[in-house]
Structure formats: C-alpha cells, structure tokens
Design an enzyme around this catalytic site. Structure first.
Site, PDB file in Angstrom:
ATOM      1  N   ASN A  36      27.372  21.554 -53.843  1.00  0.00           N
ATOM      2  CA  ASN A  36      26.852  21.030 -52.428  1.00  0.00           C
ATOM      3  C   ASN A  36      27.028  19.455 -52.522  1.00  0.00           C
ATOM      4  O   ASN A  36      26.341  18.847 -53.381  1.00  0.00           O
ATOM      5  CB  ASN A  36      25.585  21.423 -52.467  1.00  0.00           C
ATOM      6  CG  ASN A  36      24.984  20.956 -50.991  1.00  0.00           C
ATOM      7  OD1 ASN A  36      25.675  20.173 -50.230  1.00  0.00           O
ATOM      8  ND2 ASN A  36      23.752  21.368 -50.742  1.00  0.00           N
ATOM      9  N   CYS A  57      24.656  15.793 -50.237  1.00  0.00           N
ATOM     10  CA  CYS A  57      23.180  15.407 -50.505  1.00  0.00           C
ATOM     11  C   CYS A  57      23.360  13.616 -50.711  1.00  0.00           C
ATOM     12  O   CYS A  57      24.393  13.280 -50.833  1.00  0.00           O
ATOM     13  CB  CYS A  57      23.134  15.459 -52.007  1.00  0.00           C
ATOM     14  SG  CYS A  57      22.924  17.280 -52.107  1.00  0.00           S
ATOM     15  N   GLY A 106      29.154  30.775 -38.870  1.00  0.00           N
ATOM     16  CA  GLY A 106      28.914  31.291 -37.804  1.00  0.00           C
ATOM     17  C   GLY A 106      29.626  32.703 -37.888  1.00  0.00           C
ATOM     18  O   GLY A 106      29.543  33.366 -36.623  1.00  0.00           O
ATOM     19  N   GLY A 123      20.842  26.667 -53.377  1.00  0.00           N
ATOM     20  CA  GLY A 123      21.377  25.662 -53.978  1.00  0.00           C
ATOM     21  C   GLY A 123      20.169  25.217 -55.224  1.00  0.00           C
ATOM     22  O   GLY A 123      18.884  25.221 -54.867  1.00  0.00           O
TER      23      GLY A 123
END
Lengths: 253, 300
Positions: free
Chosen positions: B125, B128, B242, B45
């Site tokens: 993203n 935030c 995962g 990022g």
C-alpha cells in the site's frame, strides 16, 4: 455465545405493523432456517434492491422461529424509512446471528429504555428477572404495554403519560436504594441512559451492569472496523467485541 | 472453462479476491464460504508497529458509496504472524497487504513477510504519508514510488504487487515507475479521498474529517484508470474499485485487468466473492470463451 452457526441468505419482508409512533414490527421469511441464537445477538439486513441504501443495517433479534425472523425497529434514517414505507413484499438479505449476548443468571435486574426493550423482551416474557424496569418517552412511543403489565413489569414514561413519571434510570435508582440489591443488571437503551446506569453503579456499588450498545456498522462481524467505540483502554468493536459490554469496561473507573 | 490466471509467479485458481481491509484476515469469513475456493485471500494492511486507528465516527454512507477513515488500524506484524499461521490451512494464495511511514519500515515488514511460508506474495500500500519527506504521500510521486518499490524488492524473494492510490492524478507514470522498479503486478486502485459535512452542526461527519470513498459509485472512474494504464504497462493489472456485479468485473477484464478485487461489496453481501466466481464460470461457458480471451478485448 460466539461460534454459533451463521446464515447469510435472501429473505422477504412479508408483513409490517406499526406498533407505536415510528416503531414497526416486521416479519421476514428467510430462505433458510434461522439458527439458534442468544438474547442480545443481532442481524444485519441489507436492502439489496436499493443502491442508495448501500450498507446493511444492524437490528436486534426480536424473535426467530424456523424460517421466520421478526424484528422491531424505529424509523430513524434513510434505511429504516425505506423498510417502514416500502410496498410489501420487500426483498432483503440477512446474515446472523452476530455479536455476543447478555449474561444469564438468577435474580438479575433488567432495565430497558425505548427501543432497548427489543433484545431483552423475550427473556422478560420468560420471567428470567427478579425485577424489570421499562421506560418510554411517552405513551405514544410505548409498545407491548399490556403484555409487560401482565408480567408485573414496572413501566414508566418521561412525561408521566404512561405508568410512573420520570426517567426509567431514576426509578431503577430509587429501587436500588430501597432494596440494597446486589447482583447483575442487564440493560439496553440510548447512550445517555447507559452512561447514567454506569453513574448509578459507581455510586451504589454491589451491582454489575451490562449494557447493549449501538453504532453505525458496515459489516457486522469485525471486519470493517467502522463501529469502533472509544473506551479508556482503547477502541472496542461494538459488533464483534459486543454489542453487550460491562458498563465499567466502556465508561471506565 | 478454466478460470485460472497467472499473475507473475503466482497461479490463481480464479481471478476473484477480496480487497485489503474489507476481508479482515480472511478468518472472519469462514462462516460464509470456503476460503480455499477464492483466487486469493488478501489480508488487511499490516505495519511494523500496531496502529490504533482513527477517532470515530469512522464510516459514513452516501448514495452509491461509503466514506471510511479507519486509519489503517492493525495489530502490528509481530501479532499478525500468528494469524498467518492459521491461514496456512487454506489451499489458496495468501496475499499480505502492508504499509509503512518510512522506507525502512516498509523494508522491515516486507522482510518478515517474505520469510513466512504462508505468504504467497506481498501487496504494498503506497497511499501512506512519508514522514521523513514532510508527510507527502509516497504514492503520488513517481520517483518516490520507484525508490520504494526498488528498495523493498531488493530485500525480498517473493512477488511484490503495488497498490496505487487514485489520488495521484497521473496513474500511468506511477504504474510505470512501479513496473520499472520490479513490481510483479499493479493493483488499481485504492479509495478516493473525500468528505461529508453535517449541515446542521457544520461539522465533518468523520472523526478524521476526511476519508476514502468506495463503492459502486467509483467504478467508472477506476475503470478509466485501468483502461489508461493497461495500454501502457506490461505487468498484469489487478482492478479494484466498486465491483458489485459480474458485469462490473467483466468491464474491468475487457479493458485489460487480469484479475479483480472486491471491496465494499463484501459488506453488503458477505458471500459475494463466491457468487461472482460461480457467475463467471456460467458466463464463460455460455459465451464459449475464456478468461484470457476476455482480458483486453475492448473494441474501439
């Protein structure tokens, strides 16, 4: 010594020997030949068959020849306990060599505390130093003593059960005061040991001390940013900016 | 068997890519494999200004997973653009993850990335805090997500992927907002907020007190989120949570993901993406099936 070739391959721990209290020497047979490395480089070892030890662990390279990689480590937590106690052969994945290395040069001094002897041991054996100081906590945690004695290493222990009594940093300090040594010093040991060596450098002047640091890591090559270490100039990555730093660059003026 | 997959306007040579933040700029992995063989490179990022990141300790291992509180440390867009130039030599898609603390910051970074020829598409993203709205996370409010995606999309030509935070509770309404506002794909999901206490010192283990939980332990939860969203939205879903084995990835494809991102497992085996691609090829050959037949093939 960056830009050396790295391997990332499976290996099997084929032998394990306890050499002192909680300290083990293991041999890993790798699928590939271990590349040329420099003193101070490390490897990441992943216990791939154990989900509960998710992350790999960083280890100083003790010795490597052809496909055999040798490590010496202390049992300190879940991962090292697993390596210290599991039935052999034991499957691992190894990548490395990683990180930077100790500076080279003539007439340097070497100071090692406890397990900090490992990344420096091979160059001590090759007699690369003007004088070598190795300190252990006590006789029970000491290892490779005969071989060190044979090479004239000044050995000490905190409680006096082996060699000179006292912290190795203080024995080194007395030597500096006696000899007015000027030049480079390489070191590895616990964080308190490294801080004390920085105090000594600041006091006596004329020396340049380099130390190898340790932090928890997830990747070992500068990606996860988990091993960030605070310095007066911001964060550094122990894995890829180090693990060897000039102490001045970590602890400041 | 072809592993090719189309996500919006992008064609990926296979559905495997790293998760942002676990692969650096990609260049750090040059020693471990040929980056051109990946479906895409997804970079860490980047924000308008450099961020120094959180106070250490930043990572903590737990059974089956890890907590991290890196704090989105990055060099800022100005320096990052030079790294992008270097990535241009690889023949694969370069997806750049970016974030901001205000709508204006998001737009400014997005415009710069949109104008760079190495960037194939942008991954936003939204985990935030929105500083102007009292620090509330953008990604937990469907209306904020809609506005953010809409405004950013208005300012760029390239595809925009939106990476959801699983800490939103109802991911379906967030995913719908992102889709309605013009996202080309939805990435499900980011890490789960968590913490660890050292009982001896009674202090949090992480310097930042809490962090994001990732690793194999979160897979069933994220798998469920992907399953729920896949039924409700039409744009492709990229699953992230995962993945360690091919079976993990297959589960995500079966519930409806078109592609997958591998995160924490890059730390436990730097060669994992390349291994998964090979295993996927063998699997499709052995089963005599295709990726498109596999996607959304869940039988209930």
């Amino acid at each position: 010594m960056k830009d050396v070739r790295k391997i990332n391959c499976d290996g099997v721990i084929t032998s394990r020997r306890k050499i002192a209290n909680n300290i083990y020497h293991i041999k890993i047979e790798l699928e590939e030949r271990f590349p040329i490395f420099a003193y101070g480089n490390f490897v990441m070892v992943h216990l791939k068959d154990y989900m509960n030890v998710l992350l790999p662990r960083p280890f100083s390279i003790f010795r490597a020849k052809n496909k055999i990689l040798e490590l010496v480590f202390k049992e300190v937590g879940t991962g090292t306990k697993m390596i210290a106690t599991s039935i052999l052969p034991f499957n691992v994945r190894v990548w490395g060599p990683l990180g930077n290395s100790f500076p080279f040069g003539k007439d340097m001094l070497c100071v090692a505390g406890g397990l900090g002897l490992i990344p420096l041991y091979q160059s001590i054996i090759k007699r690369n130093f003007k004088e070598v100081f190795v300190g252990f906590k006590n006789i029970y945690e000491a290892y490779f003593v005969k071989s060190l004695q044979k090479r004239g290493v000044i050995i000490s222990s905190d409680d006096g059960s082996l060699g000179e009594r006292g912290f190795v940093t203080e024995i080194f300090y007395q030597y500096l005061k006696r000899t007015n040594f000027k030049g480079k010093v390489v070191s590895c040991g616990p964080i308190g040991f490294l801080k004390r060596l920085w105090e000594i450098e600041r006091e006596v002047g004329n020396i340049e001390t380099y130390g190898s640091f340790e932090k928890h890591m997830a990747c070992g090559f500068g990606v996860c940013l988990g091993c960030a270490m605070e310095t007066p100039w911001g964060f550094v990555k122990v894995c890829s900016d180090g693990p060897v730093f000039r102490l001045k660059d970590v602890f400041g003026e | 068997m072809s592993l090719k997959v189309r996500i919006g306007n992008l064609e990926l040579k296979n559905p495997f890519m790293p998760a942002s933040g676990t692969f650096g700029s990609g260049l750090e992995y040059e020693d471990f494999g040929n980056l051109s063989e990946l479906g895409a490179i997804v970079t860490k990022g980047v924000s308008l200004n450099p961020k120094i990141g959180n106070k250490p300790p930043r990572i903590c291992e737990l059974p089956g997973g890890m907590l991290n509180s890196i704090g989105l440390e990055n060099i800022g867009i100005e320096k990052f653009v030079k790294v992008l130039d270097e990535l241009g030599k690889y023949e694969t898609n370069v997806i750049v993850n970016f974030f901001g603390n205000s709508l204006e910051e998001y737009i400014e970074v997005a415009k710069i990335l949109d104008g760079h020829n190495v960037v194939s598409c942008l991954e936003m993203n939204i985990s935030c805090p929105n500083i102007k709205e009292g620090g509330m996370c953008f990604g937990t409010d469907p209306n904020m997500v809609y506005t953010l995606v809409k405004e950013v999309k208005k300012n760029i030509q390239k595809d925009l992927w939106v990476k959801l935070t699983p800490n939103a509770g109802n991911l379906i309404s967030i995913a719908r907002s992102a889709e309605d506002a013009g996202a080309s794909a939805i990435v499900i999901a980011n890490t789960y907020t968590g913490m660890k206490v050292d009982v001896a010192t009674k202090r949090p283990v992480l310097g930042n007190i809490f962090g994001g939980y990732s690793g194999p332990v979160i897979k069933p939860i994220t798998l469920y989120h992907v399953f729920c969203c896949a039924k409700e939205i039409n744009v492709p879903i990229i699953a992230c949570g995962g993945i360690v084995t091919l079976e993990d990835a297959l589960e995500y494809f079966i519930v409806g993901a078109s592609a997958v991102q591998v995160g924490t497992a890059n730390f436990t085996n730097p060669h994992i993406l390349w291994e998964l691609i090979k295993k996927m090829e063998s699997y499709l050959r052995a089963e005599n099936t295709s990726l498109s037949d596999l996607v959304g093939s869940l039988k209930i």
